[in-house]
Motif scaffolding. Structure first.
Motif, PDB file in Angstrom:
ATOM      1  N   ASP A 153      40.256  24.954  47.778  1.00 19.45           N
ATOM      2  CA  ASP A 153      39.798  25.546  49.041  1.00 19.45           C
ATOM      3  C   ASP A 153      40.357  26.947  49.282  1.00 19.45           C
ATOM      4  OD1 ASP A 153      38.408  23.241  49.513  1.00 19.45           O
ATOM      5  OD2 ASP A 153      39.800  22.453  51.017  1.00 19.45           O
ATOM      6  N   TRP A 154      41.422  27.301  48.614  1.00 19.44           N
ATOM      7  CA  TRP A 154      42.102  28.579  48.869  1.00 19.44           C
ATOM      8  C   TRP A 154      41.609  29.733  47.989  1.00 19.44           C
ATOM      9  CZ3 TRP A 154      44.422  23.971  49.816  1.00 19.44           C
ATOM     10  CH2 TRP A 154      45.228  23.854  50.946  1.00 19.44           C
ATOM     11  N   VAL A 155      40.868  29.432  46.939  1.00 13.66           N
ATOM     12  CA  VAL A 155      40.690  30.395  45.851  1.00 13.66           C
ATOM     13  C   VAL A 155      39.234  30.819  45.644  1.00 13.66           C
ATOM     14  CG1 VAL A 155      40.843  30.613  43.320  1.00 13.66           C
ATOM     15  CG2 VAL A 155      42.776  29.690  44.605  1.00 13.66           C
ATOM     16  N   GLU A 156      39.047  32.104  45.276  1.00  9.86           N
ATOM     17  CA  GLU A 156      37.793  32.615  44.733  1.00  9.86           C
ATOM     18  C   GLU A 156      38.151  33.501  43.535  1.00  9.86           C
ATOM     19  OE1 GLU A 156      35.453  34.506  47.785  1.00  9.86           O
ATOM     20  OE2 GLU A 156      35.699  32.806  49.155  1.00  9.86           O
ATOM     21  N   TYR A 157      37.145  33.800  42.694  1.00  8.89           N
ATOM     22  CA  TYR A 157      37.416  34.517  41.451  1.00  8.89           C
ATOM     23  C   TYR A 157      36.669  35.841  41.357  1.00  8.89           C
ATOM     24  CZ  TYR A 157      39.111  29.944  39.805  1.00  8.89           C
ATOM     25  OH  TYR A 157      39.788  28.756  39.662  1.00  8.89           O
ATOM     26  N   LEU A 158      37.280  36.785  40.619  1.00 11.74           N
ATOM     27  CA  LEU A 158      36.639  38.026  40.198  1.00 11.74           C
ATOM     28  C   LEU A 158      36.739  38.108  38.677  1.00 11.74           C
ATOM     29  CD1 LEU A 158      38.322  40.587  42.657  1.00 11.74           C
ATOM     30  CD2 LEU A 158      36.101  39.492  42.940  1.00 11.74           C
TER      31      LEU A 158
END
Length: 274
Positions: A153-158
């Motif tokens: 729930d805390w993370v997104e990626y590049l």
């Protein structure tokens, strides 16, 4: 009916509603944490804490593999003249940051992030200089750690390496934003290629949007999640807000938070009319 939906959206966002009911409801992504006006080292734990304290929606960090496949947080490809990807973990950990912190591992960073639930962690998976395909191995290891730690729930990626982005999207439902290739707009960043690769989120440098103004309407029509980096001038912040960008990455999060507050209703309308 359309007007009623628009008013409902304003009410929800004005009440600090977000997708999970907790995340800060603004488009501010603090670039490498909050460092420029705080004195914190970039990518330090302190820089994340201050980005969260000031109320940013997200804070970006950069992750590499060391020579021995440890995941460490640092921006540049080199530290003290040696490539991160060719330097042992213990050697890097012995080199203190200016505030006395050791260079944090990804696990330590995520542990710090999970102490709160207002500011997301946007993980930039760095593209290796000497061995680009190793970037995909790193991305899969990062995602495994995120899942093992329960940090979904805390993370997104590049990602900046297209094959890595495509591979990562097959193993996670988390947002994976494509950064494009550095100073190489076409064909990698073009709408037709983004559509062909199945990419749902993009995070281009400001000059790329400005060089190709014809792309933005098409990206909006495609329903992409739009991010732009690195925007530090007040008028540029306002321009991208009023263009309805979902995220704006900045070295000046304090200023962008202020500009967003001053233009919040117009920003919501721009988001709704994308």
């Amino acid at each position: 009916m359309k007007q009623a939906l628009y008013l409902m959206l304003i009410m929800l966002l004005s009440a600090n509603w977000t997708e999970a009911g907790t995340w800060n409801d603004n488009p501010v992504i603090s670039h490498r944490g909050a460092w420029k006006n705080t004195g914190n080292p970039q990518n330090s734990l302190a820089s994340f804490r201050d980005a969260a304290r000031m109320g940013c929606h997200g804070s970006e960090c950069d992750v590499w593999f060391t020579k021995d496949d440890s995941m460490i947080i640092f921006h540049d490809s080199k530290r003290n003249g040696k490539y991160i990807e060719e330097t042992p973990y213990t050697e890097l950990r012995a080199q203190k940051l200016p505030n006395g912190e050791v260079m944090p591992t990804l696990q330590e960073y995520i542990t710090e992030v999970m102490k709160q639930k207002k500011t997301k962690l946007i993980i930039d998976i760095k593209t290796f200089v000497k061995d680009k395909p190793r970037t995909t191995k790193l991305a899969l290891a990062v995602n495994k750690l995120v899942e093992d730690m329960g940090a979904h729930d805390w993370v997104e990626y590049l990602v900046g390496y297209m094959p890595t982005g495509v591979a990562l999207m097959t193993v996670t439902d988390l947002p994976v934003a494509y950064l494009g290739q550095w100073k190489k707009d076409y064909p990698e960043c073009a709408p037709w290629n983004i559509r062909q690769q199945g990419i749902k989120c993009i995070d281009y440098q400001d000059y790329q949007y400005d060089c190709h103004p014809e792309w933005l309407p098409e990206f909006k029509q495609m329903g992409l999640h739009l991010n732009v980096w690195v925007v530090n001038a007040k008028e540029e912040m306002k321009r991208f807000l009023l263009q309805g960008f979902n995220y704006i990455t900045t070295d000046e999060p304090e200023l962008l938070l202020q500009v967003h507050k001053q233009n919040k209703k117009a920003y919501i309308k721009a988001l709704y009319n994308k």
